[in-house]
Structure formats: structure tokens, C-alpha cells
Scaffold this active site. Structure first.
Site, PDB file in Angstrom:
ATOM      1  N   CYS A   1       0.803  -1.230   0.000  1.00 45.62           N
ATOM      2  CA  CYS A   1       0.000   0.000   0.000  1.00 45.62           C
ATOM      3  C   CYS A   1       0.833   1.277   0.000  1.00 45.62           C
ATOM      4  O   CYS A   1       0.424   2.300  -0.567  1.00 45.62           O
ATOM      5  CB  CYS A   1      -0.940   0.032   1.205  1.00 45.62           C
ATOM      6  SG  CYS A   1      -1.670  -1.566   1.626  1.00 45.62           S
TER       7      CYS A   1
ATOM      8  N   CYS B   1       1.651   3.746  -3.126  1.00 48.94           N
ATOM      9  CA  CYS B   1       0.662   4.699  -3.646  1.00 48.94           C
ATOM     10  C   CYS B   1       0.156   5.668  -2.581  1.00 48.94           C
ATOM     11  O   CYS B   1      -0.182   6.802  -2.876  1.00 48.94           O
ATOM     12  CB  CYS B   1      -0.529   3.951  -4.248  1.00 48.94           C
ATOM     13  SG  CYS B   1      -0.089   3.087  -5.766  1.00 48.94           S
ATOM     14  N   HIS B   2       0.045   5.194  -1.317  1.00 48.86           N
ATOM     15  CA  HIS B   2      -0.602   6.038  -0.296  1.00 48.86           C
ATOM     16  C   HIS B   2       0.390   6.736   0.635  1.00 48.86           C
ATOM     17  O   HIS B   2      -0.011   7.608   1.397  1.00 48.86           O
ATOM     18  CB  HIS B   2      -1.577   5.193   0.533  1.00 48.86           C
ATOM     19  CG  HIS B   2      -2.669   4.584  -0.298  1.00 48.86           C
ATOM     20  ND1 HIS B   2      -3.810   5.265  -0.655  1.00 48.86           N
ATOM     21  CD2 HIS B   2      -2.791   3.361  -0.869  1.00 48.86           C
ATOM     22  CE1 HIS B   2      -4.580   4.485  -1.394  1.00 48.86           C
ATOM     23  NE2 HIS B   2      -3.985   3.319  -1.549  1.00 48.86           N
TER      24      HIS B   2
ATOM     25  N   MET C   1      -7.952   2.437  -8.012  1.00 50.44           N
ATOM     26  CA  MET C   1      -7.468   1.493  -6.990  1.00 50.44           C
ATOM     27  C   MET C   1      -7.742   0.071  -7.500  1.00 50.44           C
ATOM     28  O   MET C   1      -8.862  -0.244  -7.893  1.00 50.44           O
ATOM     29  CB  MET C   1      -8.238   1.764  -5.691  1.00 50.44           C
ATOM     30  CG  MET C   1      -8.238   0.626  -4.716  1.00 50.44           C
ATOM     31  SD  MET C   1      -6.974   0.816  -3.472  1.00 50.44           S
ATOM     32  CE  MET C   1      -7.343  -0.610  -2.448  1.00 50.44           C
TER      33      MET C   1
ATOM     34  N   HIS D   1       5.713  11.893 -10.665  1.00 51.16           N
ATOM     35  CA  HIS D   1       5.957  10.451 -10.643  1.00 51.16           C
ATOM     36  C   HIS D   1       7.025  10.076 -11.677  1.00 51.16           C
ATOM     37  O   HIS D   1       8.190  10.281 -11.441  1.00 51.16           O
ATOM     38  CB  HIS D   1       4.639   9.705 -10.849  1.00 51.16           C
ATOM     39  CG  HIS D   1       4.720   8.248 -10.548  1.00 51.16           C
ATOM     40  ND1 HIS D   1       4.821   7.763  -9.287  1.00 51.16           N
ATOM     41  CD2 HIS D   1       4.755   7.159 -11.359  1.00 51.16           C
ATOM     42  CE1 HIS D   1       4.915   6.437  -9.308  1.00 51.16           C
ATOM     43  NE2 HIS D   1       4.871   6.051 -10.562  1.00 51.16           N
TER      44      HIS D   1
ATOM     45  N   HIS E   1       0.570   8.224 -16.910  1.00 49.18           N
ATOM     46  CA  HIS E   1       1.641   7.315 -16.476  1.00 49.18           C
ATOM     47  C   HIS E   1       2.486   6.989 -17.704  1.00 49.18           C
ATOM     48  O   HIS E   1       2.218   6.021 -18.415  1.00 49.18           O
ATOM     49  CB  HIS E   1       1.046   6.037 -15.852  1.00 49.18           C
ATOM     50  CG  HIS E   1       2.076   5.215 -15.132  1.00 49.18           C
ATOM     51  ND1 HIS E   1       3.005   4.458 -15.792  1.00 49.18           N
ATOM     52  CD2 HIS E   1       2.328   5.057 -13.814  1.00 49.18           C
ATOM     53  CE1 HIS E   1       3.792   3.854 -14.896  1.00 49.18           C
ATOM     54  NE2 HIS E   1       3.395   4.209 -13.684  1.00 49.18           N
TER      55      HIS E   1
HETATM   56 FE1  DHE Z   1       7.183   1.806 -10.801  1.00 48.05          FE
HETATM   57  C1  DHE Z   1       9.396   3.486 -12.852  1.00 48.05           C
HETATM   58  C2  DHE Z   1       7.313   4.330  -8.566  1.00 48.05           C
HETATM   59  C3  DHE Z   1       4.605   0.360  -9.057  1.00 48.05           C
HETATM   60  C4  DHE Z   1       7.334  -0.928 -12.828  1.00 48.05           C
HETATM   61  N1  DHE Z   1       8.136   3.595 -10.754  1.00 48.05           N
HETATM   62  C5  DHE Z   1       9.005   4.112 -11.698  1.00 48.05           C
HETATM   63  C6  DHE Z   1       9.471   5.395 -11.253  1.00 48.05           C
HETATM   64  C7  DHE Z   1       8.892   5.629 -10.021  1.00 48.05           C
HETATM   65  C8  DHE Z   1       8.047   4.500  -9.722  1.00 48.05           C
HETATM   66  C9  DHE Z   1       9.071   6.839  -9.150  1.00 48.05           C
HETATM   67  C10 DHE Z   1      10.426   6.289 -12.001  1.00 48.05           C
HETATM   68  C11 DHE Z   1      11.842   5.887 -11.709  1.00 48.05           C
HETATM   69  C12 DHE Z   1      12.869   6.724 -12.488  1.00 48.05           C
HETATM   70  O1  DHE Z   1      12.683   6.935 -13.703  1.00 48.05           O
HETATM   71  O2  DHE Z   1      13.857   7.166 -11.887  1.00 48.05           O
HETATM   72  N2  DHE Z   1       6.103   2.279  -9.131  1.00 48.05           N
HETATM   73  C13 DHE Z   1       6.339   3.362  -8.362  1.00 48.05           C
HETATM   74  C14 DHE Z   1       5.402   3.387  -7.255  1.00 48.05           C
HETATM   75  O3  DHE Z   1       5.409   4.204  -6.289  1.00 48.05           O
HETATM   76  C15 DHE Z   1       4.370   2.376  -7.524  1.00 48.05           C
HETATM   77  C16 DHE Z   1       3.144   3.078  -8.095  1.00 48.05           C
HETATM   78  C17 DHE Z   1       3.805   1.620  -6.340  1.00 48.05           C
HETATM   79  C18 DHE Z   1       4.778   0.825  -5.532  1.00 48.05           C
HETATM   80  O4  DHE Z   1       4.372   0.274  -4.505  1.00 48.05           O
HETATM   81  O5  DHE Z   1       5.954   0.723  -5.876  1.00 48.05           O
HETATM   82  C19 DHE Z   1       5.064   1.572  -8.622  1.00 48.05           C
HETATM   83  N3  DHE Z   1       6.153   0.028 -10.922  1.00 48.05           N
HETATM   84  C20 DHE Z   1       5.162  -0.355 -10.109  1.00 48.05           C
HETATM   85  C21 DHE Z   1       4.685  -1.684 -10.432  1.00 48.05           C
HETATM   86  O6  DHE Z   1       3.809  -2.335  -9.811  1.00 48.05           O
HETATM   87  C22 DHE Z   1       5.371  -2.091 -11.682  1.00 48.05           C
HETATM   88  C23 DHE Z   1       4.357  -2.068 -12.824  1.00 48.05           C
HETATM   89  C24 DHE Z   1       5.965  -3.494 -11.650  1.00 48.05           C
HETATM   90  C25 DHE Z   1       7.149  -3.645 -10.753  1.00 48.05           C
HETATM   91  O7  DHE Z   1       8.173  -4.150 -11.211  1.00 48.05           O
HETATM   92  O8  DHE Z   1       7.073  -3.258  -9.592  1.00 48.05           O
HETATM   93  C26 DHE Z   1       6.384  -0.953 -11.837  1.00 48.05           C
HETATM   94  N4  DHE Z   1       8.172   1.368 -12.536  1.00 48.05           N
HETATM   95  C27 DHE Z   1       8.132   0.161 -13.164  1.00 48.05           C
HETATM   96  C28 DHE Z   1       9.046   0.190 -14.290  1.00 48.05           C
HETATM   97  C29 DHE Z   1       9.629   1.472 -14.311  1.00 48.05           C
HETATM   98  C30 DHE Z   1       9.066   2.183 -13.185  1.00 48.05           C
HETATM   99  C31 DHE Z   1       9.280  -0.947 -15.271  1.00 48.05           C
HETATM  100  C32 DHE Z   1      10.691   2.002 -15.294  1.00 48.05           C
HETATM  101  C33 DHE Z   1      10.104   2.376 -16.610  1.00 48.05           C
HETATM  102  C34 DHE Z   1      11.169   2.684 -17.645  1.00 48.05           C
HETATM  103  O9  DHE Z   1      10.950   2.283 -18.812  1.00 48.05           O
HETATM  104  O10 DHE Z   1      12.189   3.293 -17.337  1.00 48.05           O
END
Ligand code: DHE
Length: 560
Positions: A48, A51-52, A102, A338, A380
Site C-alpha cells: 500500500c 501509492c498512499h 485502486m 511520478h 503514467h
Molecule cells: Fe514503478 C518506474 C514508482 C509500481 C514498474 N516507478 C518508476 C518510477 C517511479 C516509480 C518513481 C520512475 C523511476 C525513475 O525513472 O527514476 N512504481 C512506483 C510506485 O510508487 C508504484 C506506483 C507503487 C509501488 O508500490 O511501488 C510503482 N512500478 C510499479 C509496479 O507495480 C510495476 C508495474 C511493476 C514492478 O516491477 O514493480 C512498476 N516502474 C516500473 C518500471 C519502471 C518504473 C518498469 C521504469 C520504466 C522505464 O521504462 O524506465
């Protein structure tokens, strides 16, 4: 008598400070046993907090404090909170999700866990401990010293076309040879590992885990492996390196969600050099105790990082040319920053302020905000995608978690052949019809196609598919590809979310992950970009929950 007097003094103080509601809230909060609280805290952190927020003040997700009040622009006060929503309503929201974005947790948490979490979020959040620079330094480990590392590439792999693949739920990264499609190594990294970024030279991969563990992988070793590690905080998502000329492979910076801070380290050893807190004022002028570090990107035109602070909406340009006397430009934009990426010229960085439904564009040449653009719900982009639109010229694209469109924003260009499109700059020039639940979009400079996933869509078929458009005619999707069916993996109840299209170094293949259940063997499915036909299914018993894939060359040069 004395106690009575103390009680009435306390009552007066509580009323004077407007805390009587707080006292009432505390009395109405459900009680949890010590073991229930420990279990709930763990689930909250793992599922959680992203996101929160750990203090539950909300960002991409809603505020989850037992009671909150907000001053409105018309002078009135709005009140709300989890206590007001109550146990039954909270259980429904957690179980089935909401239209607001959500996701449903009924296939992730048990019924008992949903009941527990509904109780837990009606109690006052604990404030987690801080994490000092000393603790960061104490956690630092060099596994292979620089002097013991190779001085040239010791393997025969085409490293440019390597992919660093997040195996989310095993806390590992798979290094896959893009030419042969063989897994060359699987290395242990942080918990629920998140992203990989490259050093400017293309030799080192930096991997950040949600537990704040940063791992450094040396691709020059005969068998690429982790050569250094450090823990930069308790909860983290972002990392990037120094890419400006003269600083190649010199520094790395990683952003932490909790505590809210970023840490600068030496690029080849991860030795911590500096920690900077991000606590401060939001763009609305209010103090925020938890402004988390979201995306970070390294400029190619200055020795600077663009560091995006989620809750405050402040974009920091951090000059790393003198880290002892750090200079920072602070640019106010919109709250809930983000993810984001460069425009085609790599002068402007476009970042989604997701819960504000805006995209901010920073001009890294002038160090100023270039534009704040209103877009559809919950943009996003991942890194977004750049291409030349047949009618509107150069555009940058973002998908949306909360809307059924892909938004195209016109971006400036110095090339005289695009002068005619100048009046469109920073405007939304087109919204391509898609489906909600999109996370990542992608194209490549040599491609004619535009790819978008939809892994967060509630419909299984849609979550398991990707959509491709022909960039010469964006009026309708060219093809919807069911990646789960193409993979040949046995059908399962757990959704195999098709996520994160990524190109090979030559721009001819597109790799899609199938993010399946956390005990299920899954796959990466590779398509030929020109014909949109299946080329290869990369699968292995160790291929569990693959999500992000980072092609070495494309990540090194920020090609998207
Ligand atoms: Fe991410 C990038 C935060 C959930 C896969 N994710 C990012 C970035 C942030 C972020 C701040 C940018 C980083 C950068 O460029 O320096 N992500 C978060 C969260 O806070 C969130 C919403 C919830 C959490 O609990 O983490 C979250 N993210 C996810 C997933 O559930 C994803 C789909 C699957 C996973 O692996 O966790 C996911 N996030 C990604 C990916 C990127 C990413 C693959 C990089 C994208 C790229 O092409 O560079």
C-alpha cells in the site's frame, strides 16, 4: 482531585488546539493485537505504501489517515478519513477496487487480511525511524574491489543488446543476452526490485530494490555479477548516474521514499558521499513531512540531475560538478510528480504529476519550467515515447492509468523543417483511443509502430494484451496482440499482465513481460516490430514475475 484538574486542563488544551476531534478519533479507532499490527504493517509496506505513503497522506492513492481536514479555496473546510468510511466500506474498496484507479486486492490478499487491513488503516499511522548517513555508510559493501575488476570486457557477449530484467517477487534481476535470448545470469538484488539504469559507459548496471538496496553489476566480468551494494533508505524506487561529458561513471544518485531523501555515491564503488533531505513545502505552500523522491534523470547537456519530488511538486536540478558545495535549482510545478522522460532533443524533461492530471515540462537548458499541461486522468508515461506525427510534427506521448486515451503533446525542435509546428508546442494535439489501466508506451527512432500495454485493466483479456498503432495513421489501433496466448504458457487463474514494451538495441524487436502469479513460471515474449509476429518466448523455471526490462544501449542513451 489533582487528576480531575489535570483531565480538565487536558480537555481545555485539546479543545483550544482543535484536537478534540483527534481525541475522539483515537477513542473510535479499532484495537489490534501486537501480532496483528506487525502483520498489517508488513502488508501495508509491501502493498500500500507505494501509492498512499507511509504516513498515509496520499499521492497516487487517496489519503488513508483515520481523520483528515483540508482548507478549501472558498474558505470552507473539508473533512474525511478512514474512520468515516468505516470497516464495511473499506473492506469493499480493498477487495474490489474503485473506478478511481485502486486495483482489487481480492486475488492478492486473503479475506482475513482484507479485514485486518481495513482495521489497520483506521488507526493512527506510526512514524517509521529515520535512516542516517552513518547507517547508509555502515550498510555499504564492496564485493569486488575496483583493483580486482577486469580492465577490459572479459566475456564475448554483445553487451549493448543485453537486457536487465526485473524479477519482481524473487528480488532478482535476470541478465538476458538479446542476441541469443539466453539467460546469462540471475543475480540477487533488493526486495521487490524496481528499476535498472546504466552508467554512461554502458559497463555498469545499477539496480534499486523497494527495500532501498542499491546493487552495482559489472558487465565486463566473465560472468556479470554484483560488485558493490549499499542500502540508501527503507523504501526506494529511483536511481540514475552522471552522464555529462567528463563525469561518465563518476557518480550515482538514488532516491528514497522513506526517509524522504536522496543519496549521492561514487559510481564505481557506491561509497556514499552525500545525503540530502527532501522535506519541505509543497507548491501550495504547505509543509509536507514525506516528500518522496520519484523519477531521476541525468542531463546530457549539463552536469545535472533532474530529481522529481512527488508530494511537494518541486523539480530539483541538482548540479553534481561540486558535490561538497551542492547547488540546486528548485522549480515549482504540480503535486504528485511520478515518472517521465526526455523529449526527442533531450533538452526538455516531461514528468507526470499523476494525481494532479498534469504533465510538467522542464527546460534543462534555461533551468526553468517550460510548461504545465492539463491532461486526462492519472498520466503514467514510464519514460514516454517520442516520434514525428504526420500532422503535428515532433510529439511526446504518455498513457494513462485512469483514462482510455494515449495523450500526444507537441514538443519544440530547433530543426527548421519543424518550424511550422511551433504554434502547437506544449499543447495536447491528439488523444488516441486506448483503454484504462495503461502503464507504459514505447516506440523507437527507426520504428513505424507505437506500442502501449494495459496491465492494470480489470478485464483479464485486456490486461494480457498489448496494442500497436501504425504511426502513419493513428486514427485507430493497427493490432491488439494477446501476449499471454502467444506465450503458450498454461492457462491460469492468475492474470498474466502483459507489461512494459522494450526495444532491442537495433530497434527491430519488441520485448513484452508477462507478469504472472508469484509462484508461476512466466515468460518474456519477443515480437518482430516490422511484421508484429511472434519471434521467441523466453521462459525458464526461474522466470518469476518479470516486469521492467532495460536494454543496455537504449537505457544508456535514453532512447525512447
Ligand atoms: Fe514503478 C518506474 C514508482 C509500481 C514498474 N516507478 C518508476 C518510477 C517511479 C516509480 C518513481 C520512475 C523511476 C525513475 O525513472 O527514476 N512504481 C512506483 C510506485 O510508487 C508504484 C506506483 C507503487 C509501488 O508500490 O511501488 C510503482 N512500478 C510499479 C509496479 O507495480 C510495476 C508495474 C511493476 C514492478 O516491477 O514493480 C512498476 N516502474 C516500473 C518500471 C519502471 C518504473 C518498469 C521504469 C520504466 C522505464 O521504462 O524506465
Amino acid at each position: 482531585m489533582k487528576n480531575l484538574r489535570l483531565a480538565s486542563v487536558a480537555a481545555v488544551l485539546l479543545t483550544t488546539w482543535g484536537l478534540s476531534a483527534f481525541a475522539q478519533d483515537s477513542a473510535n479507532q479499532p484495537t489490534l493485537t501486537a501480532s496483528e499490527k506487525t502483520a498489517a504493517k508488513k502488508i501495508y509496506f509491501e502493498r500500500c505504501a507505494g501509492c498512499h505513503g507511509v504516513l498515509r497522506k496520499g499521492a497516487t492513492g487517496k489519503n488513508l489517515e483515520p481523520h483528515w481536514s483540508k482548507a478549501m479555496p472558498d474558505g470552507s473546510t473539508q473533512e474525511g478519513g478512514t474512520l468515516k468510511l468505516g470497516q464495511n466500506r473499506l473492506e469493499k474498496i480493498i477487495g474490489y477496487g474503485t473506478e478511481g484507479g485502486m486495483v482489487n486486492f481480492d486475488d492478492i490478499l486473503t479475506k482475513e487480511e482484507i479485514t485486518l487491513m481495513s482495521k489497520y488503516i483506521q488507526t493512527t499511522p506510526d512514524i517509521p525511524p529515520e535512516y542516517s548517513f552513518k547507517e547508509t555508510k555502515d550498510s555499504w559493501k564492496v564485493i569486488v574491489a575496483v583493483k580486482d575488476r577486469p580492465t577490459k570486457q572479459m566475456n564475448k557477449f554483445n553487451l549493448k543488446n543485453f537486457f536487465s530484467v526485473t524479477l519482481r517477487d524473487t528480488g532478482e534481476v535476470a541478465l538476458i543476452d538479446g542476441d541469443t535470448k539466453e539467460i546469462r545470469s540471475i543475480v540477487k538484488t533488493g526486495y521487490a526490485v524496481h528499476i535498472s539504469r546504466m552508467s554512461a559507459s554502458g559497463r555498469y548496471i545499477y539496480v534499486i530494490g523497494r527495500d532501498g538496496r542499491l546493487s552495482l553489476i559489472d558487465l565486463w566480468m566473465e560472468k556479470p555479477a554484483v560488485v558493490a551494494e549499499v542500502k540508501i533508505g527503507f523504501d526506494a524506487r529511483s536511481v540514475d548516474t552522471s552522464k555529462f561529458k567528463g563525469y561518465e561513471d563518476k557518480y550515482v544518485v538514488a532516491g528514497s521514499y522513506w526517509p524522504p531523501q536522496y543519496v549521492i555515491m561514487d559510481g564505481d564503488t557506491l561509497e556514499p558521499r552525500k545525503v540530502v533531505s527532501t522535506r519541505g513545502m509543497t507548491v501550495d505552500g504547505e509543509y509536507h513531512p514525506e516528500p518522496r523522491v520519484a523519477s531521476i534523470v541525468s542531463s546530457f547537456i549539463k552536469p545535472e540531475w533532474v530529481i522529481n519530488i512527488k508530494e511537494t511538486g518541486q523539480i530539483l536540478l541538482v548540479d553534481y560538478s561540486d558535490i561538497e558545495n551542492l547547488k540546486t535549482t528548485t522549480i515549482g510545478s504540480a503535486k504528485f510528480l511520478h515518472d517521465g522522460g526526455w523529449d526527442a532533443s533531450k533538452r526538455y524533461f516531461l514528468v507526470a504529476a499523476n494525481a494532479s492530471n498534469k504533465v510538467a515540462a522542464v527546460d534543462t537548458k534555461t533551468g526553468k519550467l517550460a510548461a504545465l499541461i492539463d491532461v486526462a486522468k492519472l498520466p503514467h508515461p514510464g519514460r514516454g515515447a517520442n516520434f514525428v506525427h504526420p500532422q503535428f510534427g515532433p510529439v511526446w506521448a504518455t498513457g494513462h492509468l485512469g483514462a482510455d486515451v494515449v495523450t500526444l503533446i507537441s514538443t519544440p525542435s530547433d530543426d527548421p523543417k519543424f518550424a511550422q509546428y511551433k504554434q502547437n508546442n506544449w499543447k495536447v494535439v491528439q488523444q488516441m483511443k486506448h483503454v484504462p489501466g495503461n502503464l507504459f508506451v514505447k516506440t523507437h527512432p527507426i520504428s513505424k509502430n507505437f506500442w502501449a500495454d494495459s496491465p492494470q485493466n480489470p478485464e483479464k483479456d485486456i490486461a494480457e494484451s498489448v496494442t500497436v498503432w501504425d504511426m502513419a495513421d493513428l486514427s485507430k489501433p493497427k493490432k491488439i496482440i494477446n501476449v499471454a496466448k502467444d506465450s503458450g504458457l498454461p492457462a491460469s487463474k492468475a492474470v498474466k499482465r502483459a507489461v512494459h514494451p522494450e526495444y532491442s538495441a537495433d530497434g527491430k524487436e519488441v520485448w513484452i513481460s508477462l507478469w504472472g502469479g508469484k509462484a508461476d513460471q512466466s515468460a518474456i515474449v519477443v515480437y518482430d516490430d516490422a511484421t508484429l509476429t511472434l519471434k521467441k518466448v523466453i521462459t525458464d523455471p526461474k522466470m518469476i514475475t518479470p516486469t521492467g526490462k532495460f536494454n543496455v544501449y537504449n537505457t544508456q542513451h535514453d532512447i525512447y
